[in-house]
Design an enzyme around this catalytic site. Structure first.
Site, short mmCIF file in Angstrom:
data_model
loop_
_atom_site.label_atom_id
_atom_site.label_comp_id
_atom_site.label_asym_id
_atom_site.label_seq_id
_atom_site.Cartn_x
_atom_site.Cartn_y
_atom_site.Cartn_z
N GLU A 1 0.85 -1.18 0.00
CA GLU A 1 0.00 0.00 0.00
C GLU A 1 0.89 1.24 0.00
O GLU A 1 2.09 1.16 0.28
CB GLU A 1 -0.92 0.01 1.23
CG GLU A 1 -1.85 -1.19 1.35
CD GLU A 1 -2.93 -1.22 0.29
OE1 GLU A 1 -3.12 -0.19 -0.40
OE2 GLU A 1 -3.60 -2.26 0.15
N ASP B 1 -18.90 -10.38 -8.18
CA ASP B 1 -18.81 -9.56 -6.99
C ASP B 1 -18.08 -8.26 -7.29
O ASP B 1 -18.39 -7.22 -6.68
CB ASP B 1 -18.08 -10.31 -5.87
CG ASP B 1 -18.05 -9.53 -4.57
OD1 ASP B 1 -19.13 -9.32 -3.99
OD2 ASP B 1 -16.95 -9.11 -4.15
#
Length: 354
Positions: free
Chosen positions: A257, A282
């Protein structure tokens, strides 16, 4: 006529060079960006010259002219030479860096010429073959044809995962895990995912190639699929995390990240599915159910804009997320795989008609 030089470093020992560029940026931001680009090019040239010097050190071991003082002055000469070369025409690298800086930071960045990174990637991928003997290229092509033929036999199994057959549907991965390879080649990855991308792309109003490019970025063309400790695939192609809203299976893995502009490693839970179709479905539901992604979907966006729209909406913390998706969509890796997929579909259709 005397030419007025911009306030930048022309001597490598000038410690005020950076301050001079900052001063120049107050009056002419674009000119300052060009000076920054030249500085980067000089750093690259300096590294290249240092590597060349290191490669020849073996010939200097017994030389009577070799000494620490010689090395010191030679280093000074190389530093100045690199800076002088970049300040003139250079190698052209500064122009490439300048165009990229203008795109992001220039005063007229909307009018800046975009750097076609896809072409740079393609050129880098193709360049080694230009140095290979023709006979070796022929043998290499024959080997690649044989591999393609073998992959063609494997594609029905990949397609069974798309249709959700009983052979491909398994228990969803759960618990802790890691990232591992689930597809042998990018071509196999595209062949398995593209039909599903067409279905959800039509529903989302997004070009299917953009969806495949995003999945390729998130998984490294299927080489870094999230799997549990038993090796079961999570079929999470889009890096969707499992927050409090998710009630299904999940897998905890280490992920990268960006926090305050710095890349960090974190352990996070990710959603897990029992099939490719469930995972892609999804993904569509995830985008449709969030207000912030409404500017990315339903706009008939192509691969050149979709990634940027997702990035602006906060889909990923990577500041280059949109640019990377655009680059992948333009690469020969993806486009060649799509051409092969269409050719196989046409061949299969011709056989069925016959």
């Amino acid at each position: 006529m005397i030419q007025t030089q911009p306030q930048s470093a022309h001597i490598y020992t000038d410690l005020n060079a950076i301050q001079d560029i900052r001063t120049l940026g107050k009056d002419d931001k674009n000119a300052a960006l060009m000076e920054v680009a030249k500085q980067f090019e000089s750093m690259f040239l300096n590294m290249m010259m240092s590597s060349m010097r290191d490669a020849n050190k073996v010939f200097e071991e017994d030389s009577m002219f070799n000494s620490p003082e010689t090395d010191f002055y030679r280093k000074m000469y190389d530093d100045q030479m690199a800076l002088s070369l970049s300040g003139q025409q250079g190698m052209g690298l500064s122009q490439v860096i300048y165009r990229q800086l203008m795109t992001n930071y220039g005063d007229n960045k909307n009018d800046a010429q975009q750097l076609d990174q896809g072409k740079l990637f393609d050129r880098r991928a193709r360049s080694p073959l230009s140095m290979v003997a023709p006979s070796h290229v022929t043998a290499l092509n024959a080997t690649m044809d044989a591999v393609d033929a073998e992959l063609h036999q494997l594609r029905p199994r990949a397609q069974s995962a798309v249709t959700g057959s009983s052979d491909s549907v398994a228990a969803a991965a759960s618990g802790s895990g890691n990232k591992g390879q689930q597809f042998a080649t990018p071509a196999e990855f595209v062949a398995a995912l593209y039909p599903l991308a067409e279905k959800v792309g039509a529903e989302l109003g997004v070009e299917p190639k953009a969806i495949v490019a995003q999945a390729a970025l998130e998984t490294g063309w299927g080489k870094y699929m999230i799997s549990d400790d038993q090796g079961r695939n999570s079929f999470n192609f889009f890096g969707i995390k499992a927050d409090s809203r998710w009630q299904g299976e999940r897998v905890d893995v280490i992920t990268h990240e960006y926090r305050d502009g710095l890349a960090v490693k974190e352990r996070a839970p990710f959603r897990s599915y029992s099939s490719m179709e469930e995972g892609v479905r999804d993904y569509a539901n995830f985008l449709q159910g969030a207000e912030r992604y409404q500017q990315a979907i339903g706009q008939n966006l192509g691969a050149g804009h979709y990634g940027y729209a997702l990035q602006q909406a906060g889909y990923a913390t990577d500041p280059q997320y949109g640019a990377k998706i655009q680059r992948i969509s333009q690469s020969s890796t993806l486009n060649s795989a799509l051409e092969q997929l269409r050719a196989d579909a046409a061949l299969s259709g011709g056989r069925n008609d016959g």
